[in-house]
Design an enzyme around this catalytic site. Structure first.
Site, PDB file in Angstrom:
ATOM      1  N   ASP A   4      -7.015  -2.638   3.937  1.00 41.79           N
ATOM      2  CA  ASP A   4      -5.959  -3.561   3.522  1.00 41.79           C
ATOM      3  C   ASP A   4      -6.145  -4.959   4.107  1.00 41.79           C
ATOM      4  O   ASP A   4      -5.490  -5.913   3.670  1.00 41.79           O
ATOM      5  CB  ASP A   4      -4.582  -3.032   3.950  1.00 41.79           C
ATOM      6  N   ASP A  33      -1.532  -0.960   6.074  1.00 41.22           N
ATOM      7  CA  ASP A  33      -1.785  -0.458   7.426  1.00 41.22           C
ATOM      8  C   ASP A  33      -3.247  -0.113   7.671  1.00 41.22           C
ATOM      9  O   ASP A  33      -3.667   0.023   8.811  1.00 41.22           O
ATOM     10  CB  ASP A  33      -0.926   0.777   7.695  1.00 41.22           C
ATOM     11  N   ASP A  35       0.864  -1.176   0.000  1.00 38.03           N
ATOM     12  CA  ASP A  35       0.000   0.000   0.000  1.00 38.03           C
ATOM     13  C   ASP A  35       0.906   1.233   0.000  1.00 38.03           C
ATOM     14  O   ASP A  35       2.102   1.134   0.288  1.00 38.03           O
ATOM     15  CB  ASP A  35      -0.883  -0.030   1.246  1.00 38.03           C
TER      16      ASP A  35
END
Length: 666
Positions: free
Chosen positions: A564, A560, A369
């Site tokens: 996700d 995080d 990410d």
């Protein structure tokens, strides 16, 4: 604790990986107690490593063996059978009482194929053929080997359980203007606690003092002091360094990040790697086979050897039994994984099981990410652009609705607005995953998010903002486009080095983000990431990961945010950033990086490979030596002395090789 009691903790893969170690947290009293379960289900309180004096039975037996060897071989003294029995039988029982006891208890349950029964048969057989000194020596040196093995296992356990010591048993809480000392579990949320210099923070909260400095090494593995300002988050486990500090509690004792870390570390010892599972299955098959082979070594020559002497071939069979003991494998392999988990913990990386150490050695693609993983997630507003709307009111509405979000972008807007938004009437705020927020502020319907949010509600906007290189929050009020706020994030200091290190390991790098493609491309180009995809909803991220897996990639996903969590669950190894990461993501992840540094991803891979190498070195060493001595024993070349020295020696070498991983520098 007698030496052979130790065998219960070090010669069973199952016990080493959790059954022998159950750590109970007494939250109400703040106490930490351990229970060790033996094979019969009895529990023993945790003990410190025993002193030399506590092993007096074994040391007495060792002294007897040494004295008798000196008399027999040094001074050529001979003893009749009765004298030898008087001397060696007590020595044998002093060294081997617990081994014999366990062998009998297991035999009563028809469990004959275990190391206790194996050693008992071998040593009693030595007595039966008159090899008294050798029978005692086998039991003595076997028990000495277990003694050293137990020390190694205890050290590994202490390394993994060291985090338990960072949680204080008491805390100073301010009540009715007075400071009183209570157990951490008795402190309520929103109460204020006081931490003196040198004391550990017991509960998660918000700093009330103007500033403070903390040592965060227990949580992050980083020894550099962390300076905190008023209003910033302070976590349990940090150590106050310089002045009396006050913290408002924001989480119960059992819900603190530290408590969750401790649970992760404890659970990690119970999850086995594929190598451990293989060795466990192997040992169950291996032991009965060597029993059968030992019997055949004694019986078969009767039909093929003309000058067959039963006593000689029985001796060979006993040598075969002694050297076949699988302890070197069964102890050193879990110990190697213990060491890997301990080394990772020292570096601020939490593996939720030794199986994930193995998984990381196979990773050839890392999907990340952007926000909070490669960037700091610390945003600042750059500019506010309005569309026939008052700028101050737009910022107020944006801050009011974003105050209901925990996303770093929303927090940046709230920080920029100051305190004015507190007077706003906020109602019916809902999050639209991957798009943004919808709510009612001061009676107006407000949308705040990305451009996909406006498209979803069929609201026209100025498409020039699609080319904006920074992250933006687009706003609509009562169904009309009202403007946007640009926000810039900062790339983490070690992100570029982390990507370079991944490429050196021939690992493909991929970035997935819900942010605009322009922003994603800018970050990817700066860091040198192989592939980058923006404008993704959570389900789009799942699709991208599934596509990579269909290509045969063994991948880890690093993230995080709450969005996700599904992708982390799908990946071969899910990695969460534990500092900024959401609880859902941390719970779902297999590996947690405590200090949020991308470079720790490469460290996790290196630890996995290091652990694997040491484990397979031990397997090769143990099997190689055993096969050689087994052949020599069956051929009548090796003696019981050589068998026990080889067995204990290879076990100690394997254990020393396993424990050295905890001292390695990465």
């Amino acid at each position: 604790m007698k030496v052979t009691d130790l065998h219960k903790d070090c010669c069973s893969v199952d016990e080493i990986n959790g059954k022998a170690l159950q750590v109970n947290h007494n939250h109400s009293a703040g106490n930490h107690t351990e229970q060790h379960s033996d094979d019969d289900g009895h529990n023993h309180g945790a003990e410190e490593p025993s002193s030399w004096l506590s092993h007096w039975p074994l040391l007495t037996s060792l002294a007897v063996v040494i004295v008798m060897m000196v008399l027999e071989y040094g001074f050529h003294t001979t003893f009749n059978t009765v004298t030898q029995l008087i001397i060696f039988v007590p020595a044998y029982f002093l060294a081997g009482y617990n081994v014999l006891n366990l062998a009998i208890r297991k035999a009563l349950r028809f469990d004959f194929f275990n190391e206790f029964f194996l050693m008992s048969v071998a040593t009693i057989g030595a007595f039966a053929i008159g090899s008294f000194s050798e029978g005692v020596a086998v039991m003595v040196f076997y028990s000495i080997g277990e003694w050293f093995q137990d020390s190694a296992v205890s050290n590994a356990k202490r390394s993994i359980k060291a985090l338990l010591d960072i949680r204080p048993d008491s805390v100073n809480v301010i009540r009715d203007g007075k400071v009183i000392t209570v157990a951490p579990a008795d402190v309520a949320i929103e109460e204020t606690i006081q931490i003196k210099p040198g004391e550990k923070v017991a509960l998660d909260g918000i700093l009330l003092s103007d500033k403070a400095t903390f040592n965060t090494a227990a949580l992050t593995g980083e020894s550099k002091p962390d300076n905190k300002a008023k209003g910033e988050v302070v976590l349990a486990g940090m150590i106050n360094l310089n002045q009396v500090t006050e913290v408002k509690v924001k989480a119960a004792f059992k819900d603190s990040k530290l408590s969750k870390i401790l649970e992760m570390v404890q659970d990690a010892t119970a999850r086995k790697s594929q190598t451990q599972l293989f060795i466990s299955r192997f040992a169950k098959i291996y032991t009965p086979i060597v029993f059968l082979l030992a019997v055949l070594v004694v019986v078969l020559p009767m039909f093929f050897v003309t000058d067959y002497v039963f006593k000689d071939w029985l001796y060979r069979g006993l040598v075969f039994l002694v050297i076949s003991c699988p302890c070197a494998l069964v102890v050193s392999i879990p110990l190697g994984y213990f060491g890997g988990i301990g080394l990772a913990s020292k570096n601020g990386i939490l593996f939720k099981g030794s199986n994930f150490l193995d998984v990381m050695t196979k990773v050839n693609a890392i999907v990340m990410d952007k926000t909070g993983t490669l960037t700091k997630g610390v945003f600042e507003v750059q500019k506010v652009v309005t569309n026939d709307f008052d700028e101050k009111e737009l910022v107020l509405l944006a801050a009011a609705i974003e105050s209901k979000s925990t996303h770093p972008i929303g927090l940046a807007v709230v920080k920029y607005a100051g305190e004015d938004y507190h007077n706003a009437k906020i109602a019916e705020v809902t999050e639209i995953s991957g798009h943004g927020l919808k709510g009612t502020i001061n009676g107006k319907t407000v949308l705040a998010g990305n451009t996909k949010l406006l498209k979803k509600f069929n609201i026209d906007y100025n498409h020039e903002i699609d080319a904006e290189a920074d992250t933006i929050v687009v706003l609509a009020v009562d169904g009309k486009y009202a403007g946007y706020i640009t926000i810039a994030d900062e790339i983490k200091e070690d992100a570029m080095q982390a990507i370079a290190d991944m490429h050196r390991l021939n690992i493909q790098t991929v970035m997935l983000s819900g942010d605009k493609q322009n922003v994603v491309n800018k970050v990817a180009k700066l860091l040198g990431i192989d592939k980058a995809f923006g404008d993704l909803l959570p389900e789009n991220k799942v699709e991208k990961v599934e596509a990579l897996k269909k290509e045969g990639k063994h991948l880890a996903f690093v993230g995080d945010g709450v969005n996700d969590a599904p992708v982390i669950a799908l990946a071969d190894a899910g990695i969460a950033m534990g500092g900024l990461g959401s609880d859902a993501t941390i719970e779902t992840a297999d590996i947690v990086i405590q200090n949020d540094q991308p470079s720790k991803i490469v460290t996790a891979i290196k630890i996995g490979k290091l652990t694997r190498n040491i484990v397979w070195q031990n397997i090769a060493l143990a099997m190689g030596v055993k096969i050689i001595v087994l052949i020599l024993g069956a051929g009548g070349v090796a003696t019981l002395w050589e068998a026990v020295i080889a067995d204990v020696g290879v076990a100690l070498l394997a254990i020393l090789n396993a424990v050295r991983i905890q001292q390695m520098k990465l």
